[in-house]
Design a protein around this motif. Sequence first.
Motif, short mmCIF file in Angstrom:
data_model
loop_
_atom_site.label_atom_id
_atom_site.label_comp_id
_atom_site.label_asym_id
_atom_site.label_seq_id
_atom_site.Cartn_x
_atom_site.Cartn_y
_atom_site.Cartn_z
N GLY A 120 64.84 -17.46 -21.58
CA GLY A 120 65.83 -17.54 -22.64
C GLY A 120 65.85 -16.37 -23.53
N GLU A 121 65.11 -15.33 -23.36
CA GLU A 121 65.15 -14.11 -24.52
C GLU A 121 66.12 -13.02 -23.80
OE1 GLU A 121 63.18 -13.38 -27.15
OE2 GLU A 121 62.13 -15.31 -26.75
N ALA A 122 66.86 -12.47 -24.87
CA ALA A 122 67.74 -11.42 -24.35
C ALA A 122 67.03 -10.19 -23.68
CB ALA A 122 68.44 -10.87 -25.77
N LEU A 123 67.80 -9.74 -22.68
CA LEU A 123 67.37 -8.59 -21.98
C LEU A 123 68.42 -7.25 -22.30
CD1 LEU A 123 65.50 -7.21 -20.27
CD2 LEU A 123 66.71 -8.08 -18.25
N ILE A 124 67.81 -6.12 -23.02
CA ILE A 124 68.69 -5.15 -23.34
C ILE A 124 67.86 -4.02 -22.77
CG2 ILE A 124 69.65 -3.73 -25.19
CD1 ILE A 124 69.74 -6.42 -26.78
N LEU A 125 68.53 -3.25 -21.79
CA LEU A 125 68.11 -1.96 -21.17
C LEU A 125 69.00 -0.89 -21.31
CD1 LEU A 125 66.53 -3.59 -17.97
CD2 LEU A 125 65.28 -3.03 -20.04
N CYS A 126 68.79 0.31 -21.91
CA CYS A 126 69.24 1.51 -22.30
C CYS A 126 70.48 0.90 -23.18
CB CYS A 126 69.83 2.22 -21.08
SG CYS A 126 68.44 2.92 -19.98
N ILE A 167 72.22 -1.80 -23.07
CA ILE A 167 73.28 -2.58 -22.54
C ILE A 167 72.61 -3.88 -22.20
CG2 ILE A 167 74.70 -2.91 -20.16
CD1 ILE A 167 75.61 -0.57 -21.85
N LYS A 168 73.51 -4.98 -22.60
CA LYS A 168 72.91 -6.38 -22.49
C LYS A 168 72.96 -6.73 -20.83
CE LYS A 168 72.69 -10.70 -23.85
NZ LYS A 168 71.99 -11.38 -22.67
N ILE A 169 72.00 -7.12 -20.30
CA ILE A 169 71.67 -7.31 -18.99
C ILE A 169 72.03 -9.05 -18.70
CG2 ILE A 169 70.29 -7.17 -16.71
CD1 ILE A 169 71.09 -4.76 -18.23
N ASP A 170 72.81 -9.42 -17.76
CA ASP A 170 72.84 -11.01 -17.38
C ASP A 170 71.86 -11.27 -16.72
OD1 ASP A 170 73.85 -13.37 -17.57
OD2 ASP A 170 75.32 -12.91 -15.57
N TYR A 171 70.70 -12.02 -17.23
CA TYR A 171 69.70 -12.63 -16.78
C TYR A 171 68.86 -13.62 -17.57
CZ TYR A 171 65.01 -12.05 -13.94
OH TYR A 171 63.96 -12.37 -13.18
N HIS A 172 68.11 -14.52 -16.81
CA HIS A 172 67.59 -15.71 -17.47
C HIS A 172 66.34 -15.34 -18.18
CE1 HIS A 172 64.40 -16.55 -14.51
NE2 HIS A 172 65.40 -16.00 -13.62
N LYS A 173 65.72 -14.45 -18.16
CA LYS A 173 64.77 -13.99 -19.01
C LYS A 173 64.98 -12.60 -19.54
CE LYS A 173 61.44 -14.34 -15.46
NZ LYS A 173 60.10 -14.05 -14.80
N GLY A 174 63.97 -12.52 -20.63
CA GLY A 174 64.33 -11.24 -21.35
C GLY A 174 62.93 -10.89 -22.12
N THR A 175 62.96 -9.87 -22.93
CA THR A 175 61.70 -9.27 -23.31
C THR A 175 61.47 -9.86 -24.73
OG1 THR A 175 63.21 -7.49 -24.29
CG2 THR A 175 61.99 -6.96 -21.93
N ILE A 176 60.33 -9.95 -24.78
CA ILE A 176 59.65 -10.39 -26.06
C ILE A 176 59.01 -9.10 -26.75
CG2 ILE A 176 57.81 -11.77 -27.03
CD1 ILE A 176 57.27 -13.21 -24.61
N ALA A 177 59.42 -9.07 -28.00
CA ALA A 177 59.25 -7.68 -28.81
C ALA A 177 59.54 -8.07 -30.21
CB ALA A 177 60.17 -6.66 -28.22
N HIS A 178 58.93 -7.21 -31.00
CA HIS A 178 59.30 -6.99 -32.52
C HIS A 178 60.80 -6.61 -32.50
CE1 HIS A 178 58.35 -6.96 -36.83
NE2 HIS A 178 58.73 -5.59 -36.77
N PRO A 187 66.78 -8.56 -12.56
CA PRO A 187 67.71 -8.52 -11.42
C PRO A 187 67.89 -7.13 -11.07
CG PRO A 187 68.60 -8.47 -13.75
CD PRO A 187 66.99 -8.61 -13.60
N LYS A 188 69.00 -6.96 -10.14
CA LYS A 188 69.58 -5.58 -9.69
C LYS A 188 69.95 -4.62 -10.78
CE LYS A 188 67.98 -5.49 -5.29
NZ LYS A 188 66.49 -5.33 -5.54
N MET A 189 69.46 -3.51 -10.80
CA MET A 189 70.15 -2.65 -11.89
C MET A 189 71.27 -1.93 -11.60
SD MET A 189 68.44 -2.86 -14.73
CE MET A 189 68.48 -4.48 -14.46
N ARG A 190 71.52 -1.73 -10.28
CA ARG A 190 72.64 -0.96 -9.77
C ARG A 190 74.01 -1.07 -10.58
NH1 ARG A 190 72.86 2.26 -5.22
NH2 ARG A 190 70.96 1.36 -4.61
N PRO A 191 74.63 -2.38 -10.71
CA PRO A 191 75.72 -2.72 -11.30
C PRO A 191 75.77 -2.16 -12.90
CG PRO A 191 74.71 -4.75 -10.47
CD PRO A 191 73.78 -3.73 -10.45
#
Length: 161
Positions: free
Chosen positions: A18-24, A26-37, A106-110
């Motif tokens: 349920g957390e947001a996943l943002i990498l580089c 970019i918002k990634i569509d995934y059911h899990k995300g990173t826990i961070a400050h 998830p797959k990062m290629r897209p």
Amino acid sequence: MSDIRIGQGYDVHKLAEGEALILCGIKIDYHKGTIAHSDGDVAIHALCDAILGALALGDIGQHFPDTSDKFKNIDSTILLTEVMKMINTHGYILGNADITLALEEPKMRPYIMAMRARLAPLLGTDISRISIKATTTEHLGFTGRGEGIAAYASVLLLERL
Ligand code: MG
């Protein structure tokens, strides 16, 4: 010959449902995300540490402490912009950057092209000088079990002539 400096960075964040996943950036569509400050963008954190390493200016935790409310949920591209100012004030430009993400899914290629396009203007360089790769860890370790994401970054800084 002009001066060149190399730097490497590494970061890890834990994943949770349920957390947001943002990498580089970019918002990634995934059911899990990173826990961070901050927004938990491990790739940008590793990149900032690589740049700070090249400049021998310590690490991201020193410049943007996770105990400070100022950096709570902060967009990591803002931190990267601050670190880029340090490159400039020290008389360098970014030569190239190479990032590797370690995660099972998830797959990062897209997302790779969008990530490179997002980082290029922030790094003040052309997309052709920014590499982003991803690897699984063959179901081994914390990344392989989907407990977290790791990111590695290398940068080369060139003296501004
Ligand atoms: Mg981090």
